[in-house]
Structure formats: C-alpha cells, structure tokens
Design a protein around this motif. Structure first.
Motif, mmCIF file in Angstrom:
data_model
loop_
_atom_site.group_PDB
_atom_site.id
_atom_site.type_symbol
_atom_site.label_atom_id
_atom_site.label_comp_id
_atom_site.label_asym_id
_atom_site.label_seq_id
_atom_site.Cartn_x
_atom_site.Cartn_y
_atom_site.Cartn_z
ATOM 1 N N HIS A 154 0.851 -1.184 0.000
ATOM 2 C CA HIS A 154 0.000 0.000 0.000
ATOM 3 C C HIS A 154 0.888 1.236 0.000
ATOM 4 O O HIS A 154 1.841 1.337 0.764
ATOM 5 C CB HIS A 154 -0.938 0.029 1.209
ATOM 6 C CG HIS A 154 -1.903 1.168 1.158
ATOM 7 N ND1 HIS A 154 -3.022 1.152 0.351
ATOM 8 C CD2 HIS A 154 -1.893 2.371 1.765
ATOM 9 C CE1 HIS A 154 -3.663 2.298 0.489
ATOM 10 N NE2 HIS A 154 -2.998 3.060 1.335
ATOM 11 N N TYR A 210 -3.560 5.427 10.736
ATOM 12 C CA TYR A 210 -4.278 4.327 10.117
ATOM 13 C C TYR A 210 -4.309 3.158 11.085
ATOM 14 O O TYR A 210 -3.290 2.802 11.660
ATOM 15 C CB TYR A 210 -3.579 3.885 8.822
ATOM 16 C CG TYR A 210 -3.561 4.981 7.792
ATOM 17 C CD1 TYR A 210 -4.477 4.991 6.757
ATOM 18 C CD2 TYR A 210 -2.643 6.023 7.883
ATOM 19 C CE1 TYR A 210 -4.472 6.014 5.822
ATOM 20 C CE2 TYR A 210 -2.634 7.040 6.950
ATOM 21 C CZ TYR A 210 -3.547 7.027 5.925
ATOM 22 O OH TYR A 210 -3.552 8.035 5.011
ATOM 23 N N TRP A 253 -5.253 -0.917 11.434
ATOM 24 C CA TRP A 253 -5.434 -2.074 10.580
ATOM 25 C C TRP A 253 -5.402 -3.353 11.411
ATOM 26 O O TRP A 253 -5.013 -3.338 12.576
ATOM 27 C CB TRP A 253 -4.379 -2.114 9.471
ATOM 28 C CG TRP A 253 -2.980 -2.377 9.960
ATOM 29 C CD1 TRP A 253 -2.081 -1.456 10.420
ATOM 30 C CD2 TRP A 253 -2.338 -3.645 10.055
ATOM 31 N NE1 TRP A 253 -0.917 -2.070 10.795
ATOM 32 C CE2 TRP A 253 -1.038 -3.429 10.571
ATOM 33 C CE3 TRP A 253 -2.713 -4.945 9.744
ATOM 34 C CZ2 TRP A 253 -0.130 -4.455 10.783
ATOM 35 C CZ3 TRP A 253 -1.797 -5.981 9.961
ATOM 36 C CH2 TRP A 253 -0.525 -5.713 10.466
ATOM 37 N N LYS A 269 -10.506 -4.195 10.575
ATOM 38 C CA LYS A 269 -9.691 -3.167 11.213
ATOM 39 C C LYS A 269 -9.484 -3.534 12.676
ATOM 40 O O LYS A 269 -10.408 -3.914 13.372
ATOM 41 C CB LYS A 269 -10.360 -1.806 11.086
ATOM 42 C CG LYS A 269 -9.515 -0.679 11.642
ATOM 43 C CD LYS A 269 -10.000 0.689 11.257
ATOM 44 C CE LYS A 269 -11.379 0.995 11.678
ATOM 45 N NZ LYS A 269 -11.738 2.412 11.488
ATOM 46 N N ALA A 311 -6.869 -5.445 6.513
ATOM 47 C CA ALA A 311 -8.000 -4.522 6.418
ATOM 48 C C ALA A 311 -7.800 -3.356 7.377
ATOM 49 O O ALA A 311 -7.328 -3.535 8.494
ATOM 50 C CB ALA A 311 -9.299 -5.250 6.763
ATOM 51 N N ASP A 334 -8.297 1.414 7.765
ATOM 52 C CA ASP A 334 -8.418 2.736 7.161
ATOM 53 C C ASP A 334 -8.021 3.789 8.183
ATOM 54 O O ASP A 334 -7.605 3.470 9.283
ATOM 55 C CB ASP A 334 -9.829 2.982 6.617
ATOM 56 C CG ASP A 334 -10.903 2.941 7.693
ATOM 57 O OD1 ASP A 334 -10.707 3.538 8.768
ATOM 58 O OD2 ASP A 334 -11.952 2.325 7.449
ATOM 59 N N THR A 343 -13.320 10.296 6.341
ATOM 60 C CA THR A 343 -14.134 10.124 5.138
ATOM 61 C C THR A 343 -13.823 11.157 4.058
ATOM 62 O O THR A 343 -14.136 10.950 2.902
ATOM 63 C CB THR A 343 -15.634 10.192 5.479
ATOM 64 O OG1 THR A 343 -15.906 11.434 6.131
ATOM 65 C CG2 THR A 343 -16.038 9.034 6.369
ATOM 66 N N TRP A 397 -10.122 9.492 2.479
ATOM 67 C CA TRP A 397 -10.132 8.072 2.804
ATOM 68 C C TRP A 397 -9.057 7.320 2.053
ATOM 69 O O TRP A 397 -8.979 7.358 0.837
ATOM 70 C CB TRP A 397 -11.507 7.517 2.487
ATOM 71 C CG TRP A 397 -11.850 6.297 3.253
ATOM 72 C CD1 TRP A 397 -11.740 6.119 4.597
ATOM 73 C CD2 TRP A 397 -12.376 5.100 2.737
ATOM 74 N NE1 TRP A 397 -12.186 4.866 4.953
ATOM 75 C CE2 TRP A 397 -12.576 4.222 3.819
ATOM 76 C CE3 TRP A 397 -12.708 4.662 1.469
ATOM 77 C CZ2 TRP A 397 -13.090 2.949 3.671
ATOM 78 C CZ3 TRP A 397 -13.228 3.407 1.321
ATOM 79 C CH2 TRP A 397 -13.406 2.566 2.418
ATOM 80 N N ASP A 398 -8.191 6.663 2.762
ATOM 81 C CA ASP A 398 -7.105 5.870 2.207
ATOM 82 C C ASP A 398 -7.264 4.469 2.793
ATOM 83 O O ASP A 398 -6.893 4.218 3.924
ATOM 84 C CB ASP A 398 -5.771 6.497 2.646
ATOM 85 C CG ASP A 398 -4.622 6.085 1.764
ATOM 86 O OD1 ASP A 398 -4.775 5.119 1.010
ATOM 87 O OD2 ASP A 398 -3.570 6.734 1.846
ATOM 88 N N THR A 399 -7.855 3.568 2.048
ATOM 89 C CA THR A 399 -8.232 2.256 2.558
ATOM 90 C C THR A 399 -7.117 1.241 2.405
ATOM 91 O O THR A 399 -6.449 1.181 1.389
ATOM 92 C CB THR A 399 -9.475 1.746 1.796
ATOM 93 O OG1 THR A 399 -10.514 2.684 1.962
ATOM 94 C CG2 THR A 399 -9.929 0.404 2.306
ATOM 95 N N TYR A 459 -6.949 -2.636 2.117
ATOM 96 C CA TYR A 459 -7.790 -3.819 1.975
ATOM 97 C C TYR A 459 -7.341 -4.601 0.754
ATOM 98 O O TYR A 459 -7.646 -4.212 -0.366
ATOM 99 C CB TYR A 459 -9.253 -3.402 1.853
ATOM 100 C CG TYR A 459 -10.242 -4.514 2.110
ATOM 101 C CD1 TYR A 459 -10.049 -5.444 3.119
ATOM 102 C CD2 TYR A 459 -11.387 -4.626 1.336
ATOM 103 C CE1 TYR A 459 -10.963 -6.447 3.368
ATOM 104 C CE2 TYR A 459 -12.314 -5.624 1.579
ATOM 105 C CZ TYR A 459 -12.089 -6.538 2.596
ATOM 106 O OH TYR A 459 -13.001 -7.533 2.829
#
Length: 194
Positions: free
Chosen positions: A17, A25, A27, A32, A96, A98, A102, A105-107, A109
């Motif tokens: 990532h 973040y 995870w 999460k 998983a 984040d 919102t 948002w940098d996910t 996954y």
C-alpha cells in the motif's frame, strides 16, 4: 502449479500500500484492529522508501514478527505485508483498515485493491500460469505468467490499467522470481490464478 489470489494472501504473496495522506491508520487481520501506522509529512527532499511488515502464524493467530503494533512512515512511503510462515496448514490472511477520515479516505484492503495498492507472488513452479483481473467483481482482463528455469531474476512489474484493453503484458520470469501487479487505475481490483 502456483495458486495465487490477491484476496487471500498466503506465504509466497505480498500486499503493498502506497500511503498518500498524512494521518493515523488502524489495521488488522480480516477487519480493522489495533495495529497502527502513523503517516507524517515528508521533509524537504525526502525520497520514499518501503517498510516491510513480516507476519507469522503461530498458536492459531497472526502475529507481527517484531511484536511492534505501531509503525511510523512518511507520506509517499510504501508498506509491504508478507506472511513469513511457510506452512501449508497456515490460513490465508486478509489485511483490512483505514484512517477513519471520510474526506481523505485511504483504505487498506487487499481484497479490493485500488490505485494505491499492489499485489505480488513469488513463483515456485515452472510452467504457464494463467490469471484473471477483476474489477468490481467482473472479469475484465486475462493474463499469463511464463515461468522458466534459470537464475533468479529481478521482480517483474505488470501494470494494471483496469477497464483499458489490451490485456496485461505477458510476464516471463525464472523460477523463484516475484511478479508484482501494480494497480494503476480502477477500484475493487483483484488478481487471481485460473
């Protein structure tokens, strides 16, 4: 025959990532959790680096090799998660998380990769390995990795521009060489062998 699937990481796989936003973040494995990555602003002239998170499976659970639940990186850095346990009985893992923002948002996954993500597989058997690329659950492209005998080579990068034919270029590598699928565009992308 090598089996690989970006949605279910096993020992020869990696999930990358690229962190593009400052923040905290959280995870975990499958959902999460309480592991943290703090992303800070880069100093002037900073050159991005890669940080490796080695994961072990022991006693029925996933563990971080160094035991550290917190990592600090610089905006622009990459993080690689890799299952270091070479045990056919170890389950596949899912990363998983984040940053709870919102607006930016940098996910994290690996099951639904986007332009900030990449997937790698270390090929351990000679032959032709066919795979598909899906976007939003629909197969959009097909590809091929040809693995031959010879000295271990440099990793081969296959860039995926989803929704844009032609298909990914054929990758030709030697045994024990890694192929990295870099998602250049698209959302909800997966790469898996046929």
């Amino acid at each position: 025959m090598d089996v690989f699937d970006s949605r279910a990481l096993t020992h020869p796989d990696g999930y990358y990532h690229h962190f593009t936003a400052v923040g905290m973040y959280k995870w975990g494995f499958y959902q999460k959790g309480d592991f943290q990555i703090q992303v800070t602003a880069p100093p002037s002239g900073y050159t991005a680096v890669q940080h490796d998170i080695e994961v072990a499976f022991a006693g029925g659970e996933f563990l971080i090799h160094d035991g550290n639940k917190s990592l600090t990186v610089i905006e622009g850095d990459h993080v690689l998660w890799r299952l270091a346990t070479n045990d056919p009985g170890a389950p596949s893992m899912v990363i998983a998380g984040d940053n709870d923002d919102t607006k930016n948002w940098d996910t994290l996954y690996n099951q639904r990769m986007d332009a900030e993500d990449a997937f790698s597989h270390l090929f351990q058997s000679i032959g032709t390995h066919n795979y598909v690329v899906s976007e939003n659950g629909a197969v959009t492209q097909v590809g091929e990795v040809q693995v031959t005998a010879g000295a271990v080579g440099k990793p081969e990068v296959v860039t995926l521009t989803t929704g844009s034919p032609p298909n990914p270029a054929k990758a030709v590598v030697t045994l024990q060489t890694t192929v990295i699928w870099d998602v250049d565009s698209g959302k909800d992308v997966a790469v898996y062998s046929l």
